[in-house]
Scaffold this active site. Sequence first.
Site, PDB file in Angstrom:
ATOM      1  N   ALA A  19       0.851  -1.190   0.000  1.00 35.49           N
ATOM      2  CA  ALA A  19       0.000   0.000   0.000  1.00 35.49           C
ATOM      3  C   ALA A  19       0.883   1.235   0.000  1.00 35.49           C
ATOM      4  O   ALA A  19       2.058   1.189   0.404  1.00 35.49           O
ATOM      5  CB  ALA A  19      -0.932   0.014   1.216  1.00 35.49           C
ATOM      6  N   LYS A  24      -2.660  -0.147  -2.565  1.00 39.16           N
ATOM      7  CA  LYS A  24      -3.844   0.584  -2.104  1.00 39.16           C
ATOM      8  C   LYS A  24      -3.543   2.077  -2.101  1.00 39.16           C
ATOM      9  O   LYS A  24      -2.407   2.482  -1.804  1.00 39.16           O
ATOM     10  CB  LYS A  24      -4.238   0.154  -0.695  1.00 39.16           C
ATOM     11  CG  LYS A  24      -4.357  -1.352  -0.506  1.00 39.16           C
ATOM     12  CD  LYS A  24      -4.602  -1.683   0.949  1.00 39.16           C
ATOM     13  CE  LYS A  24      -4.387  -3.151   1.226  1.00 39.16           C
ATOM     14  NZ  LYS A  24      -2.968  -3.562   1.130  1.00 39.16           N
ATOM     15  N   HIS A  66       0.803   3.706   1.937  1.00 39.49           N
ATOM     16  CA  HIS A  66       1.196   4.123   3.281  1.00 39.49           C
ATOM     17  C   HIS A  66       1.918   3.032   4.062  1.00 39.49           C
ATOM     18  O   HIS A  66       2.163   3.201   5.267  1.00 39.49           O
ATOM     19  CB  HIS A  66      -0.030   4.591   4.068  1.00 39.49           C
ATOM     20  CG  HIS A  66      -1.091   3.545   4.197  1.00 39.49           C
ATOM     21  ND1 HIS A  66      -1.828   3.095   3.131  1.00 39.49           N
ATOM     22  CD2 HIS A  66      -1.538   2.855   5.285  1.00 39.49           C
ATOM     23  CE1 HIS A  66      -2.686   2.182   3.534  1.00 39.49           C
ATOM     24  NE2 HIS A  66      -2.524   2.018   4.831  1.00 39.49           N
ATOM     25  N   TYR A  67       2.280   1.917   3.415  1.00 43.25           N
ATOM     26  CA  TYR A  67       3.116   0.911   4.086  1.00 43.25           C
ATOM     27  C   TYR A  67       4.581   1.340   4.097  1.00 43.25           C
ATOM     28  O   TYR A  67       5.400   0.737   4.797  1.00 43.25           O
ATOM     29  CB  TYR A  67       2.992  -0.445   3.392  1.00 43.25           C
ATOM     30  CG  TYR A  67       1.679  -1.166   3.601  1.00 43.25           C
ATOM     31  CD1 TYR A  67       0.633  -0.593   4.313  1.00 43.25           C
ATOM     32  CD2 TYR A  67       1.486  -2.442   3.073  1.00 43.25           C
ATOM     33  CE1 TYR A  67      -0.562  -1.260   4.487  1.00 43.25           C
ATOM     34  CE2 TYR A  67       0.282  -3.119   3.236  1.00 43.25           C
ATOM     35  CZ  TYR A  67      -0.734  -2.524   3.943  1.00 43.25           C
ATOM     36  OH  TYR A  67      -1.923  -3.189   4.114  1.00 43.25           O
ATOM     37  N   HIS A  68       4.907   2.299   3.271  1.00 36.53           N
ATOM     38  CA  HIS A  68       6.274   2.841   3.187  1.00 36.53           C
ATOM     39  C   HIS A  68       7.306   1.763   2.841  1.00 36.53           C
ATOM     40  O   HIS A  68       8.426   1.775   3.371  1.00 36.53           O
ATOM     41  CB  HIS A  68       6.658   3.520   4.513  1.00 36.53           C
ATOM     42  CG  HIS A  68       5.688   4.576   4.943  1.00 36.53           C
ATOM     43  ND1 HIS A  68       5.433   5.713   4.193  1.00 36.53           N
ATOM     44  CD2 HIS A  68       4.873   4.661   6.026  1.00 36.53           C
ATOM     45  CE1 HIS A  68       4.532   6.457   4.805  1.00 36.53           C
ATOM     46  NE2 HIS A  68       4.157   5.844   5.912  1.00 36.53           N
TER      47      HIS A  68
END
Length: 378
Positions: free
Chosen positions: A150, A182, A152-154
Amino acid sequence: MIFFSMGKKRSVCNDNIHCYKNDRNFNDDEDDDILSNSFSKKRCVKAVWKKYKVPLKDNHSSTNEDESCDNYDEQDDYHTPHDHHNYHSSSRKSAKSSMLSPSGKHKNAPFAKLDIPVLGLSTFRITGYKLVHQAINASLAYGYRLFDTADHYHNQRDLGYAFSELLPQHGLGRKDVYLITKLNPSCSTYDDALQMVERSLRELKTDYLDVCLMYWPRPSSCPGDEHSIVMECYRALEELYDSRVCRNIGVYKFDDYQLMFLLRKCRVVPTMLQAEFHPYLYQKNLMDICTINSIRMQAFCFIKVVDDPVIVHLAHKYRKAPSQIVLRWIIQHGVGILPKSKTPSHIGENADIFDFCLQTKDMELINSLNRDQRFVGV
């Protein structure tokens, strides 16, 4: 590797990977159902219509429950009681028998030309190139071909470098793996969605995404009318789908009412729904809606129930780990799984679930554990 399939199977399997072929390749006699809690399409349609008052048509197709797992001799060593490639054949029959959506006018192209493995690796909280490299290398060795990340999982950048290095080492190319990403939960506009997909493509070092999902907007990060935000962001995904940048599109953590709202308004039916699904949160209504609309459901956050006495007892019975019992219960419901692990031994253990089948009585026993308990916030 096991596949969700509605089209031709891509040749991505090697000697150690099980592939699920197009269900049209099986004879009726071979297409027996291991789904121990399968429901008829007729009952499913009526139940959803009654609850949501949407004009779903019923073509009167039905499926039969298969009790064959009950005939398996528990005293024997636990080998495959069936060709486990067919484990979700009833669910597939129900889904393909009616491609209707609530409005009856949707473009239902997703998954028409793409196979999706039932087992994938979630990379949530796997950060840093060393850990990402270790997890991807082990996963590829054990036959994983589906990877979930995703914005924002970085870790998308590290994943991109890892795939660039490891795929050639395993004799694979980009076309042999499936990438799900995502949009950030803060996505609130059409332009936000386009920019986030562009960033994902750049960081993952690819020119297309197999699946791109979106969140239902959070009031804290997306002020404004949430329904308008949903449709604006989803419109961006629909256009990315049309241009083949996103081969499939879908949603993440939508509940049944949110999913029904989208189905009434969207032009392209979502390919996939990722949702919390485990013995303590058996979301059958949501699963039924997905089946009717040919939406592939994938489960996350299911390992926290492994200490339940029922799960532990069944683990002893089947000579498997408790986590494997939970994973097997999920796939026998026709739901995909995305276990998360960065430890090679656990990654291999999570993949070792296709050599046994839970009996009907045990499936029902696990079903009864439902508490409507969530471990992940909506």
